[in-house]
Design an enzyme around this catalytic site. Structure first.
Site, PDB file in Angstrom:
ATOM      1  N   THR A   1      -1.252  -2.339 -10.275  1.00  0.00           N
ATOM      2  CA  THR A   1      -0.480  -3.234  -9.414  1.00  0.00           C
ATOM      3  C   THR A   1      -1.394  -4.099  -8.547  1.00  0.00           C
ATOM      4  O   THR A   1      -1.225  -5.321  -8.466  1.00  0.00           O
ATOM      5  CB  THR A   1       0.428  -2.386  -8.498  1.00  0.00           C
TER       6      THR A   1
ATOM      7  N   LYS B   1      -8.151   4.678  -0.164  1.00  0.00           N
ATOM      8  CA  LYS B   1      -8.174   5.446   1.093  1.00  0.00           C
ATOM      9  C   LYS B   1      -8.718   6.855   0.902  1.00  0.00           C
ATOM     10  O   LYS B   1      -9.417   7.385   1.750  1.00  0.00           O
ATOM     11  CB  LYS B   1      -6.792   5.469   1.729  1.00  0.00           C
TER      12      LYS B   1
ATOM     13  N   GLY C   1      10.410   4.186  -8.038  1.00  0.00           N
ATOM     14  CA  GLY C   1       8.970   4.084  -8.296  1.00  0.00           C
ATOM     15  C   GLY C   1       8.139   4.052  -7.028  1.00  0.00           C
ATOM     16  O   GLY C   1       6.980   3.631  -7.038  1.00  0.00           O
TER      17      GLY C   1
ATOM     18  N   GLU D   1       3.928   8.303  -5.118  1.00  0.00           N
ATOM     19  CA  GLU D   1       2.635   8.414  -5.791  1.00  0.00           C
ATOM     20  C   GLU D   1       2.794   9.377  -6.973  1.00  0.00           C
ATOM     21  O   GLU D   1       3.738  10.186  -6.997  1.00  0.00           O
ATOM     22  CB  GLU D   1       1.586   8.993  -4.830  1.00  0.00           C
TER      23      GLU D   1
ATOM     24  N   ASP E   1      -1.552  10.922   2.286  1.00  0.00           N
ATOM     25  CA  ASP E   1      -1.886   9.497   2.145  1.00  0.00           C
ATOM     26  C   ASP E   1      -1.961   8.830   3.527  1.00  0.00           C
ATOM     27  O   ASP E   1      -2.919   8.120   3.843  1.00  0.00           O
ATOM     28  CB  ASP E   1      -0.794   8.840   1.272  1.00  0.00           C
TER      29      ASP E   1
ATOM     30  N   LYS F   1      -5.283   7.307   5.923  1.00  0.00           N
ATOM     31  CA  LYS F   1      -5.327   5.999   6.590  1.00  0.00           C
ATOM     32  C   LYS F   1      -5.630   6.169   8.076  1.00  0.00           C
ATOM     33  O   LYS F   1      -6.436   5.427   8.650  1.00  0.00           O
ATOM     34  CB  LYS F   1      -3.985   5.280   6.388  1.00  0.00           C
TER      35      LYS F   1
ATOM     36  N   GLY G   1       2.609  -2.395  -2.400  1.00  0.00           N
ATOM     37  CA  GLY G   1       3.135  -3.439  -3.292  1.00  0.00           C
ATOM     38  C   GLY G   1       2.054  -4.426  -3.691  1.00  0.00           C
ATOM     39  O   GLY G   1       1.011  -4.552  -3.031  1.00  0.00           O
TER      40      GLY G   1
HETATM   41  N1  HSE Z   1       2.375   5.457  -1.232  1.00  0.00           N
HETATM   42  C1  HSE Z   1       2.005   4.663  -0.102  1.00  0.00           C
HETATM   43  C2  HSE Z   1       3.243   4.365   0.731  1.00  0.00           C
HETATM   44  C3  HSE Z   1       1.337   3.372  -0.449  1.00  0.00           C
HETATM   45  O1  HSE Z   1       4.333   4.766   0.374  1.00  0.00           O
HETATM   46  O2  HSE Z   1       3.084   3.761   1.760  1.00  0.00           O
HETATM   47  C4  HSE Z   1      -0.097   3.560  -0.825  1.00  0.00           C
HETATM   48  O3  HSE Z   1      -0.823   4.128   0.200  1.00  0.00           O
END
Ligand code: HSE
Length: 429
Positions: free
Chosen positions: A15, A108, A190, A193, A204, A208, A305
């Site tokens: 993506t 990340k 979708g 992850e 995740d 960050k 995205g």
């Molecule tokens: N899966 C993450 C989110 C995006 O839903 O924000 C990628 O870090």
């Protein structure tokens, strides 16, 4: 300043990689005008060469592997958009530095787990490692912290940094659906992850937060120091009850340096419904930065995205094209400190939801335990009930987590709990 093209090798055409190619193809002239030199894709590589990605790759060389591409002598920048933290990605990044390339990544996990070593490696090689796209997608929060707020003592970083979790929590509220129902919806859309625990387990977002707190406080990346708690145990009942008391539940990241040390947590918290964070709906991210001179800065936007994340990658590409070179975490890697981890968090009010046996004196036993733990009640509400148990909500005044845990343990001895109590921190935003 050079006017020679900045030559890119792009590894990963998912993506984000596809989005980067599209922007460069669509805005080539604009980018060249702004940078004063063309941006040129020299080579690309991905797992499958033949997949139809809806973009024309015929003008670029195909490299056999990320590492082979990183070693090419006709690229200036290795753009790593593969993902994952180990093995091939790390060796390709190492090869890029060793052969004199700058590196841009959206990864990340790679940085949260290996960021200190990579920053040192980049500097030892006289190269640059940039990662705007790794945190909160299209929101330029890495640059906001390391450039825009460079003159501030940053006092706190907080935010919603996982769009999937925010989608799940806000959709549960608006549609009155259970966690399992909305999880399935997010999966069908979708959003999740490949390993969903990265999203709903807070990992995740924790990655960050660890990166932002490193820039904010001049600390070495310490992902293991982030207290993580996911959203899996949040019930529709808590979402509704919290709303009754004027709050929203968010998976909230907070990083703060105090006399206690560096506090980093990514946990479900209540925030006031009327606050910018409380108003954040759907798969959107928000990063809130408190600077001593700037005051509070609120950044809101798409955290994932194709377009948003590719936009962030382009911002790093443009920096390099313009000759803007920055230490990975906003200061030389050798000067980043190993800050002590805070053993406890700053006191806060807490929301508690209890199911009590409906018998005389039950509530007084609970409030007595709170009093013994030194916890003062701010607000309390008991709901009407037909069952043999009574739902009770308590909002406490500020207290420590230790005192709260002590009270929760003591509740067990009262014999009036019908189910395990829920306690969620209320964050002052
Ligand atoms: N899966 C993450 C989110 C995006 O839903 O924000 C990628 O870090």
């Amino acid at each position: 300043m050079t006017t020679a093209p900045l030559r890119l090798g792009i590894a990963g055409l998912g993506t984000v990689g596809t989005g980067v190619v599209k922007i460069i193809q669509a805005h080539g002239e604009l980018l060249a005008r702004r940078a004063g030199r063309p941006i040129e894709i020299k080579a690309v590589t991905a797992r499958s060469k033949d997949k139809d990605r809806g973009i024309d790759l015929s003008g670029y060389d195909w490299a056999e592997s990320p590492e082979a591409m990183a070693r090419r002598d006709d690229i200036d920048v290795f753009v790593e958009l593969i993902g994952g933290s180990a093995g091939m990605v790390r060796s390709a990044t190492d090869a890029a530095f060793a052969t004199g390339k700058d590196v841009i990544t959206a990864n990340k996990a790679l940085l949260a787990l290996h960021g200190n070593a990579l920053a040192e490696e980049a500097e030892a090689a006289g190269r640059v490692l940039r990662f705007e796209a790794a945190v909160a997608g299209g929101i330029p929060c890495v640059k906001a912290l390391s450039e825009g707020l460079a003159g501030n003592q940053v006092t706190r970083v907080l935010g919603v940094m996982n769009g999937t979790c925010n989608y799940i929590l806000t959709r549960m509220q608006s549609a009155g659906l259970t966690y399992d129902e909305v999880f399935q919806e997010a999966s069908d859309l979708g959003y999740l992850e490949a390993d969903p625990s990265l999203d709903v387990g807070g990992i995740d977002a924790g990655h960050k937060l660890a990166l932002l707190s490193c820039i904010a406080f001049g600390a070495k990346v310490d992902f293991d120091g982030v207290r993580l708690e996911g959203i899996e145990r949040i019930t529709i009942e808590d979402i509704h009850r919290a709303a009754d008391m004027g709050y929203r539940i968010k998976l909230l990241g907070v990083a703060r340096m105090s006399g206690r040390g560096l506090e980093q947590r990514m946990t479900p918290c209540l925030v006031p419904e009327s606050s910018p964070l409380g108003q954040l709906e759907g798969a959107t991210n928000m990063v809130v930065l408190d600077g001593d001179a700037s005051g509070q800065i609120v950044l809101r936007g798409a955290g994932a995205g194709e377009g948003p994340t590719a936009s962030a990658v382009l911002s790093d590409i443009m920096d390099l094209a313009r000759g803007l070179r920055m230490h990975t975490f906003g200061q030389p890697a050798a000067s980043l400190e190993e800050l002590p981890r805070a053993q406890s968090s700053v006191p806060a009010p807490y929301y508690m939801r209890l199911e009590l046996l409906d018998k005389p004196g039950a509530l007084s036993k609970i409030t007595a335990k709170l009093g013994e733990a030194g916890i003062s009640i701010d607000r309390m509400r008991q709901y009407g009930h037909a069952e043999a148990t009574a739902p009770v909500l308590i909002v406490t005044h500020k207290t420590t987590r230790d005192a709260l845990d002590h009270a929760l343990a003591d509740f067990e001895t009262t014999g009036v709990l019908a189910t395990e109590p829920v306690a969620i921190r209320i964050e002052n935003v």
